[in-house]
Design an enzyme around this catalytic site. Structure first.
Site, PDB file in Angstrom:
ATOM      1  CG  HIS A  24      -0.623  -0.246   2.494  1.00  9.52           C
ATOM      2  ND1 HIS A  24       0.262   0.553   2.871  1.00  9.52           N
ATOM      3  CD2 HIS A  24      -1.147  -1.195   3.482  1.00  9.52           C
ATOM      4  CE1 HIS A  24       0.422   0.063   4.632  1.00  9.52           C
ATOM      5  NE2 HIS A  24      -0.266  -0.819   4.480  1.00  9.52           N
ATOM      6  CG  HIS A  78      -2.809  -6.422  13.042  1.00 12.09           C
ATOM      7  ND1 HIS A  78      -3.478  -5.334  13.018  1.00 12.09           N
ATOM      8  CD2 HIS A  78      -1.844  -5.995  12.049  1.00 12.09           C
ATOM      9  CE1 HIS A  78      -3.326  -4.387  12.290  1.00 12.09           C
ATOM     10  NE2 HIS A  78      -2.334  -4.796  11.668  1.00 12.09           N
ATOM     11  CD  GLU A  80      -2.776  -3.497   7.530  1.00 20.24           C
ATOM     12  OE1 GLU A  80      -2.312  -3.231   8.616  1.00 20.24           O
ATOM     13  OE2 GLU A  80      -2.665  -2.741   6.499  1.00 20.24           O
ATOM     14  CG  ASP A  82      -0.612  -7.456   6.286  1.00 20.27           C
ATOM     15  OD1 ASP A  82      -1.902  -6.945   6.933  1.00 20.27           O
ATOM     16  OD2 ASP A  82       0.361  -7.021   6.770  1.00 20.27           O
ATOM     17  CG  HIS A 145       0.149  -0.564  12.325  1.00 20.19           C
ATOM     18  ND1 HIS A 145      -0.058   0.216  11.174  1.00 20.19           N
ATOM     19  CD2 HIS A 145       0.066  -1.661  12.128  1.00 20.19           C
ATOM     20  CE1 HIS A 145      -0.551  -0.910  10.348  1.00 20.19           C
ATOM     21  NE2 HIS A 145      -0.360  -1.944  10.842  1.00 20.19           N
ATOM     22  CG  ASP A 164       1.953  -5.441  11.626  1.00 15.50           C
ATOM     23  OD1 ASP A 164       2.145  -6.586  10.857  1.00 15.50           O
ATOM     24  OD2 ASP A 164       0.874  -4.608  11.197  1.00 15.50           O
ATOM     25  CE1 TYR A 192       6.533  -4.057   8.658  1.00 15.05           C
ATOM     26  CE2 TYR A 192       6.321  -3.104  10.601  1.00 15.05           C
ATOM     27  CZ  TYR A 192       5.938  -4.022   9.696  1.00 15.05           C
ATOM     28  OH  TYR A 192       4.662  -4.379   9.999  1.00 15.05           O
ATOM     29  CG  HIS A 225       5.127  -8.530   7.986  1.00 18.93           C
ATOM     30  ND1 HIS A 225       4.322  -8.775   6.690  1.00 18.93           N
ATOM     31  CD2 HIS A 225       4.459  -7.602   8.670  1.00 18.93           C
ATOM     32  CE1 HIS A 225       3.309  -8.109   6.761  1.00 18.93           C
ATOM     33  NE2 HIS A 225       3.033  -7.451   8.042  1.00 18.93           N
TER      34      HIS A 225
END
Ligand code: FEO
Length: 395
Positions: A24, A78, A80, A82, A145, A164, A192, A225
């Site tokens: 993104h 999380h 999100e 991904d 986040h 994350d 990151y 990640h």
């Protein structure tokens, strides 16, 4: 790739995305991973899933350890996409007894997937669940986040599954920090942080203090990640302490865009001034030749932020507007800086650039330098002096 046992009966079962280059708007030149973890105990638990399109990798890795239907619980650290893109399909397959999430995670799951029938169980900071031989303790990390974000801590394993936080976008065949080049790993982690966590730095600071105050023993950090920190997890925690306090080095970043190279000549003259005063850690970055997310990685620990643009249609060059709009949202702090730019007739760029610097709370060194059309050697002396003044202000 196979499932990787990272602690006894704790497995990495995620997916490596070798070919993604854009997250993104964040440039990920070496891909990324979507880490998911499986704990095998009296109750078997899957922590997070993977991005849509990677379900077969997740299933492939799970099959090495356990039949997915035998998983008892899911933990959603999380929401999100991904990490939760495959969640609906995995829930359909697993039919979990319980899905643990934070209070904000419950809201986010309902708003993303609209499935009030899922067996969601809300857990708050400090709550634990027993899996048999081990426990999972949850720690809400709101706005790190996203509002829903949380950590899962396994005290018996001294393992922090950190969502994350502490992650890096880097696709590799290796899974652990000690299997890759340490410098490159830390550079990915810094990029990151600069692009994902920087705006939430005060919260990172508080969280690290809380983890320390609670005396959580951490032997391994497993983020969602990139590589898992097993050889020296303290190194990334110490780096986060520096980054969240926005500590800077004696480093200057000059970011510019130029129409016919006049502003570029000014950028190089500013660099000369910095060098003349002994600042030799300088990054000179053309805004159309460097991705905004790479620029942010350079800005992270720079004391001086110096920006230049030619005037275009009474404004700044669009690539500079892109970089500065993005940068402003990431809220860098503790910078000093200045603006410069060439112009043909109206010359508003420096005024606009100063506006961006002021909005970001950058301490201005002078009013900036403007030069009409092509600079002479003599005119560039003003830019050299600007570089010198900034170097002196850097102390
Ligand atoms: Fe990697 Fe915020 O998702």
């Amino acid at each position: 790739m196979k499932a990787v046992e990272i602690k006894p009966d704790v497995f990495w079962v995620g997916a490596v995305d070798w070919n993604n280059r854009d997250f993104h708007g964040y440039s990920i030149k070496k891909g990324t991973t979507y880490n998911a973890y499986l704990v095998r105990d009296e109750k078997t638990v899957l922590f997070d899933t993977v991005r849509q399109g990677f379900k077969s990798d997740l299933l492939h890795h799970l099959h090495h350890v356990v039949e997915p239907e035998k998983i008892d619980y899911l933990v959603v650290n999380h929401v999100e996409l991904d990490h939760s893109g495959c969640l609906p399909e995995m829930i359909e397959l697993i039919k979990p007894e319980k899905i643990f999430c934070s209070p904000m995670g419950q809201k986010a799951l309902l708003e993303h997937f609209h499935r009030p029938d899922w067996p969601l169980v809300v857990v708050k900071s400090g709550e634990s669940i027993s899996l048999g031989k081990r426990t999972v303790r949850f720690l809400e990390t709101r706005m790190l986040h996203w509002p829903d974000s949380m950590f899962s801590y396994l005290p018996e394993d001294k393992l922090l599954i950190s969502s994350d936080a502490f992650g890096q976008h880097w696709a590799t065949s290796q899974r652990f920090d000690d299997e890759v080049d340490g410098g490159e790993l830390m550079a990915h982690a810094a990029k990151y942080y600069a692009n994902i966590l920087l705006p939430f730095s005060p919260l990172v600071d508080k969280l690290l203090a809380q983890v320390q105050a609670e005396g959580l023993e951490i032997e391994m950090i497993a983020p969602d990640h990139g590589l898992i920190w097993r050889s020296n997890p303290g190194a990334i925690v110490e780096a986060y302490q520096r980054w969240c306090r926005q500590e800077s080095a004696a480093k200057a970043v000059i970011i510019y865009d130029t129409m016919w190279h006049s502003t570029e000549k000014m950028a190089k003259a500013v660099e000369s001034g910095l060098l003349a005063e002994g600042i030799n850690n300088i990054s000179l970055l053309h805004a159309r030749r460097n991705h905004r997310s790479d620029i942010m990685a350079e800005v992270l620990n720079a004391r001086a932020l110096i920006i230049g643009s030619a005037t275009l249609n009474n404004n700044i060059m669009p690539a500079m507007a892109d970089v500065l709009t993005y940068m402003k949202g990431l809220r860098p702090k503790n910078k000093l800086g200045a603006a410069f730019g060439s112009y043909g007739w109206s010359g508003e760029a420096v005024k606009h650039l100063n506006g961006y610097l002021e909005e970001m709370g950058v301490e201005l060194v002078g009013e900036g330098v403007r030069i009409k059309n092509v600079p002479t050697h003599e005119a560039l002396a003003d830019c050299v002096e600007l570089g010198r003044a900034i170097a002196r202000a850097m102390g």
